[in-house]
Design an enzyme around this catalytic site. Sequence first.
Site, PDB file in Angstrom:
ATOM      1  N   TYR A 215      -1.600  -0.846  10.717  1.00 37.14           N
ATOM      2  CA  TYR A 215      -1.817  -1.656   9.271  1.00 37.14           C
ATOM      3  C   TYR A 215      -0.796  -1.243   8.284  1.00 37.14           C
ATOM      4  O   TYR A 215      -0.190  -1.930   7.550  1.00 37.14           O
ATOM      5  CB  TYR A 215      -2.943  -0.773   8.829  1.00 37.14           C
TER       6      TYR A 215
ATOM      7  N   LYS B 186       2.403  -3.787   6.714  1.00 30.10           N
ATOM      8  CA  LYS B 186       2.691  -3.701   5.205  1.00 30.10           C
ATOM      9  C   LYS B 186       4.111  -3.697   5.065  1.00 30.10           C
ATOM     10  O   LYS B 186       4.765  -4.615   4.153  1.00 30.10           O
ATOM     11  CB  LYS B 186       1.839  -2.775   4.342  1.00 30.10           C
TER      12      LYS B 186
ATOM     13  N   SER C   2       0.709  -1.447   0.059  1.00 29.48           N
ATOM     14  CA  SER C   2       0.156   0.202   0.120  1.00 29.48           C
ATOM     15  C   SER C   2       0.811   1.134  -0.289  1.00 29.48           C
ATOM     16  O   SER C   2       1.774   1.282   0.786  1.00 29.48           O
ATOM     17  CB  SER C   2      -0.876   0.080   1.331  1.00 29.48           C
TER      18      SER C   2
END
Length: 334
Positions: free
Chosen positions: A148, A152, A124
């Site tokens: 989050y 990643k 992302s």
Amino acid sequence: MNILLTGGMGYIGSHTAILLSEAGHQVHIYDNLCNSNIDTLNRIKKITSKDIAFTNGDIRDTEKLFNTLVNEKIEIVIHLAGLKAVGESSQKPIEYYANNVQGSISLLQAMQSANIKTLVFSSSATVYGNPVYLPYDEDHPTAPTNPYGRNKLQIEEMLHDLAVSDKAWSIACLRYFNPVGAHESGLIGEDPNGIPNNLMPVIGQVVSGKLPLLNIFGDDYDTPDGTGKRDYIHVMDLAEGHLAALNWIKNNPRLHIFNIGSGKSYSVLEIIHCFEQVSSHSIPYQVVNRRPGDLPEYYASADKAKTVLGWEAKRGLSDICNDSWRWIKNPKII
Ligand code: NAD
Ligand code: UD1
């Protein structure tokens, strides 16, 4: 090729499954349905008129994954499975580390045991954090600002170490910008559980009457109309990015990182106006305080994907709004 899509029943995975299947690949979906519905499988089959294999399983179940990889003679894995709500990741960090990081370790162990060493990973743009410069290119420093995003980045770092340790691995990390839109059939699209956080699903719920109005998170940013600007990428362009990446990666060992964005940014008001035009519905909104953690603007340099993979986004904002609207209007009955 025989391709396993972890998380293939979700928003991005289902669109990618269609494209890969239509390109002649054998698609096998592995998903625990924690954020998706089995109905999606029937919709994918209806669109493609092809058989799509499905295993209901958790990526943390290494043995089940291994058996699936071996029994289905998988050659390439596209790893999309994961939890993705930024706000929730701050409230439930351990759940996110367990699902996303531990789940990825489990997948890599299963792949290693099955001697499958070609992988496309869903990363992302959130790994970049506050822009030091724009557009973000792949060399921009990484500094994610939430669990989050850190998940990643940790997975990317793990993949880097793996590719250095064993030259037989070929890995593409695709850093998606803001995926939006729906399949042009109107049969599949984004359908989040509960009240959504992201702009496009909220607009969809306002237009369809599920929500009374849209809250615009701030109109005092240093942007032309004061609202936040993002690089929205049509989900079918994103699916095509996966196809381009897997065609390229199978002949190119080691780890490679690609931004998958359009290279353009649109403001919240521009999105609202385009959606109003396409749907002939007005979208009531009010301006509220900025959302903590939001950035004024970011967008991709997608030059590397264009030069190396031969991929670029083809669909524009009106395609995004038209396809989303077709999906929203759909009565959701097969
Ligand atoms: P999604 O929630 O629609 O799809 C994810 C799928 O993974 C779901 O079907 C869910 O059931 C499945 N899943 C989750 N945990 C699992 C587990 N432990 N075992 C098996 N299946 C599991 O999300 P999406 O928007 O399609 O995102 C796909 C991937 O792309 C995610 O990794 C996400 O982090 C990444 N990504 C998404 C966006 C976005 O805005 N949608 C942006 C950047 C990156
Ligand atoms: C969010 C995630 C990002 C993820 C991306 C995927 C955060 C901080 N970041 O990014 O990690 O990759 O989704 O699409 O959550 N907006 C409103 N009203 C709303 C919703 C959004 O005004 O109800 C505005 C936001 O302030 C922003 C723009 O719309 O300017 C886009 O927001 P959103 O769709 O949530 O995406 P991002 O914040 O870019």
